[in-house]
Design a protein around this motif. Structure first.
Motif, short mmCIF file in Angstrom:
data_model
loop_
_atom_site.label_atom_id
_atom_site.label_comp_id
_atom_site.label_asym_id
_atom_site.label_seq_id
_atom_site.Cartn_x
_atom_site.Cartn_y
_atom_site.Cartn_z
N GLY A 98 -11.84 8.90 -28.29
CA GLY A 98 -10.52 9.51 -28.35
C GLY A 98 -9.40 8.59 -27.91
N HIS A 99 -9.71 7.58 -27.07
CA HIS A 99 -8.65 6.66 -26.66
C HIS A 99 -8.10 5.93 -27.88
N THR A 104 -4.30 5.85 -27.70
CA THR A 104 -3.65 7.11 -27.33
C THR A 104 -3.88 7.40 -25.85
N LEU A 105 -2.93 8.08 -25.27
CA LEU A 105 -3.05 8.58 -23.91
C LEU A 105 -2.89 10.09 -23.96
N LEU A 106 -3.19 10.72 -22.85
CA LEU A 106 -2.97 12.16 -22.72
C LEU A 106 -1.80 12.37 -21.77
N LEU A 107 -0.81 13.12 -22.21
CA LEU A 107 0.37 13.40 -21.41
C LEU A 107 0.38 14.88 -21.06
N ALA A 135 1.45 23.99 -17.51
CA ALA A 135 1.08 22.62 -17.88
C ALA A 135 0.78 22.57 -19.38
N HIS A 136 1.31 21.56 -20.06
CA HIS A 136 1.09 21.35 -21.49
C HIS A 136 0.57 19.94 -21.69
N LEU A 137 -0.58 19.81 -22.34
CA LEU A 137 -1.23 18.52 -22.55
C LEU A 137 -1.21 18.16 -24.03
N ILE A 138 -0.89 16.89 -24.33
CA ILE A 138 -0.84 16.43 -25.71
C ILE A 138 -1.27 14.96 -25.77
N PRO A 139 -2.02 14.59 -26.81
CA PRO A 139 -2.34 13.17 -27.00
C PRO A 139 -1.20 12.48 -27.74
N LEU A 140 -0.88 11.25 -27.32
CA LEU A 140 0.21 10.50 -27.94
C LEU A 140 -0.16 9.03 -28.06
N LYS A 194 -7.55 6.31 -20.95
CA LYS A 194 -9.01 6.22 -20.82
C LYS A 194 -9.42 7.13 -19.67
N ALA A 195 -10.09 6.61 -18.63
CA ALA A 195 -10.52 7.45 -17.51
C ALA A 195 -9.51 7.45 -16.36
N ASP A 196 -8.45 6.68 -16.48
CA ASP A 196 -7.45 6.54 -15.42
C ASP A 196 -6.43 7.68 -15.52
N LEU A 197 -6.48 8.60 -14.56
CA LEU A 197 -5.57 9.75 -14.50
C LEU A 197 -4.59 9.50 -13.36
N PHE A 198 -3.28 9.58 -13.65
CA PHE A 198 -2.30 9.27 -12.62
C PHE A 198 -1.01 10.05 -12.85
N SER A 199 -0.19 10.10 -11.81
CA SER A 199 1.14 10.70 -11.89
C SER A 199 2.12 9.63 -12.33
#
Length: 139
Positions: free
Chosen positions: A25-26, A33-36, A46-51, A90-95
């Motif tokens: 999916g990346h 793509t990332l997930l926002l 919360a709303h999640l979308i790939p971009l 990828k697996a890196d989730l951050f603010s």
């Protein structure tokens, strides 16, 4: 995340991205793509979308094209109202903190992004609005 229905192919993309930590999916259609995740400006949900994204000096860049639609995408309106977002690359989730590029910075980043996804130029031709280029800075 959100009760808004996404098209099936987007839902499948997000599920693969989340369950594999971005191993699947990346890369989508040959582009990264990332997930926002934004906070709904009206609902607070919360709303999640790939971009599609690009990188510039340690920041991530996304484009609010909505395929050249006359209106900005909802995710963009949400981050204008609430600039603090969550990002997964990828697996890196951050603010992160989102800001809209303008002037020469926007022009430079637009060129960077159209090198990644040429369709953005066509989308800009379809609309009179200036398609926003957003900088995501890790917090």
């Amino acid at each position: 995340m959100s009760d808004r229905a996404m098209p099936g192919w987007i839902t499948e993309h997000v599920e693969r991205y989340l369950t594999t930590g971005g191993d699947e999916g990346h890369m989508w259609g040959g582009v990264p793509t990332l997930l926002l995740t934004t906070t709904g400006r009206k609902s607070g949900a919360a709303h999640l979308i790939p971009l599609i994204y690009g990188e510039d000096n340690g920041t991530y860049i996304i484009v609010g094209s909505k395929g050249g639609h006359a209106l900005h995408p909802s995710w963009y309106e949400n981050l204008v109202a609430h600039a603090d977002v969550k990002v997964q690359v990828k697996a890196d989730l951050f603010s992160a903190r989102a800001s809209t590029a303008s002037g020469e910075e926007r022009n430079r980043l637009w060129a960077l992004m159209t090198n990644i996804w040429e369709g953005y130029n066509e989308y800009q031709e379809r609309t009179v609005r200036e398609i926003p280029v957003v900088v995501l800075t890790r917090t």
